[in-house]
Design an enzyme around this catalytic site. Structure first.
Site, PDB file in Angstrom:
ATOM      1  N   GLU A  38      -8.367  11.583  -1.008  1.00  0.00           N
ATOM      2  CA  GLU A  38      -8.079  11.544   0.421  1.00  0.00           C
ATOM      3  C   GLU A  38      -6.680  12.092   0.665  1.00  0.00           C
ATOM      4  OE1 GLU A  38     -10.744   8.339   2.424  1.00  0.00           O
ATOM      5  OE2 GLU A  38      -8.859   7.427   1.863  1.00  0.00           O
ATOM      6  N   ASN A  92     -15.329   3.122   5.445  1.00  0.00           N
ATOM      7  CA  ASN A  92     -14.164   2.226   5.387  1.00  0.00           C
ATOM      8  C   ASN A  92     -13.827   1.841   6.823  1.00  0.00           C
ATOM      9  OD1 ASN A  92     -11.735   0.955   5.085  1.00  0.00           O
ATOM     10  ND2 ASN A  92     -10.621   2.742   4.257  1.00  0.00           N
ATOM     11  N   LYS A 145     -11.708  -0.195   7.800  1.00  0.00           N
ATOM     12  CA  LYS A 145     -10.285  -0.556   7.953  1.00  0.00           C
ATOM     13  C   LYS A 145     -10.183  -1.858   8.769  1.00  0.00           C
ATOM     14  CE  LYS A 145      -9.150   4.252   7.228  1.00  0.00           C
ATOM     15  NZ  LYS A 145      -8.240   5.379   7.437  1.00  0.00           N
ATOM     16  N   SER A 177     -10.879  12.666   7.902  1.00  0.00           N
ATOM     17  CA  SER A 177     -11.475  13.305   9.077  1.00  0.00           C
ATOM     18  C   SER A 177     -12.833  13.947   8.785  1.00  0.00           C
ATOM     19  CB  SER A 177     -10.495  14.326   9.687  1.00  0.00           C
ATOM     20  OG  SER A 177      -9.292  13.682  10.075  1.00  0.00           O
ATOM     21  N   GLU A 189      -3.189   3.873   2.682  1.00  0.00           N
ATOM     22  CA  GLU A 189      -2.572   2.928   3.625  1.00  0.00           C
ATOM     23  C   GLU A 189      -2.046   1.699   2.899  1.00  0.00           C
ATOM     24  OE1 GLU A 189      -5.973   2.814   6.228  1.00  0.00           O
ATOM     25  OE2 GLU A 189      -5.579   4.908   6.769  1.00  0.00           O
ATOM     26  N   HIS A 219      -6.138   2.625  -1.581  1.00  0.00           N
ATOM     27  CA  HIS A 219      -6.126   3.476  -0.383  1.00  0.00           C
ATOM     28  C   HIS A 219      -4.677   3.805  -0.022  1.00  0.00           C
ATOM     29  CE1 HIS A 219      -6.661   4.880   3.696  1.00  0.00           C
ATOM     30  NE2 HIS A 219      -7.934   5.058   3.402  1.00  0.00           N
TER      31      HIS A 219
END
Ligand code: 13P
Length: 252
Positions: free
Chosen positions: A170, A9, A11, A215, A100, A98
């Protein structure tokens, strides 16, 4: 079937030129070194999709994905991008939900259910994200919270449609923080989710590919991927370096 998948991803990173270069490096390394049957996906910014699709044609091992679609088919939604458009430029996957997007764009489970429907209608494999905050984990409500993200956005699907969905767990506290969930924490949640999915969809639910994200990097991928319920990774930062990204894909 539980496929082994490593999806990057990107982003909101990389200019077009830098993105094309990164995709070229990923394809070159994957073609020469990746032989474990893992599916590798690059989820680029939407504006890069066409150009990266061209790059990926030079090999067979890397697929293309988007990071979002809008929850309507077409029409007066200035600035948005539809499932059909994403499909038309050669993508096969789309990240949905996601954290975010849930946080900064207020995406709800109900909207995500609509996005999942459109992705499936246009033959895009949804990589459906779920995950809890640190506060939810500390309050001990993380498992129920993540289960409800799945049920509210996915459990209306027929088993045939559901079978095409990939899940990415996640934990929000592990995204971009350098704090990875321990392999045991990730495994525990993945097992809970697999049981939840199986309670609704039986064998089909049990066979879901469930990826871990947060991470993940070459140094911890092997241990994460060796857990019985972890089928791969959704990779942020480390997907921006071709060598690191493919080393993660080689870690199965
Ligand atoms: P990082 O790998 O940078 O923690 O990001 C994870 C992620 O959000 C992938 O979607």
């Amino acid at each position: 079937m539980r496929k082994k998948i490593v999806a990057g991803n990107w982003k909101m990173n990389k200019t077009l030129e830098a993105g094309v270069q990164l995709a070229t490096e990923v394809v070159n390394i994957a073609e020469s070194e990746l032989n474990n049957g893992a599916t590798v996906v690059l989820c680029t910014p939407a504006i890069h999709l066409s150009a990266v699709a061209g790059v990926l044609k030079s090999g067979k091992k890397v697929s293309l994905g988007a990071q979002n679609i809008y929850q309507k088919e077409s029409g007066a939604f200035t600035g948005e991008i539809s499932a059909e458009m994403v499909k038309s430029v050669g993508a096969g996957y789309v990240i949905l939900g996601h954290s975010e997007r849930r946080e900064y764009f207020s995406e709800t489970n109900a909207q995500l259910a609509e996005k999942v429907n459109l992705a499936l209608k246009y033959n895009l494999t949804p990589i459906f994200c779920c995950g809890e905050t640190l506060a939810q984990r500390e309050a001990g409500i993380h498992i129920d919270f993540v289960k409800s993200q799945l049920s509210e956005s996915l459990f209306h699907l027929s088993p045939e449609d559901y079978a095409k969905v990939v899940i990415a767990y996640e934990p929000i506290w592990a995204i971009g923080t350098g704090v990875t969930a321990t392999s045991q924490q990730a495994q525990d949640m993945h097992k809970e989710l697999r049981t939840h999915l199986a309670s609704k969809y039986g064998k089909v639910g049990e066979n879901t590919s469930i990826l871990y994200g947060g991470s993940a990097k070459p140094s911890n991928a092997k241990e994460l991927f060796s857990q019985p319920d972890i089928d791969g990774g959704l990779i942020g930062g480390a997907s921006l370096v071709a060598r690191d990204f493919i080393d993660i894909a080689k870690a199965f």
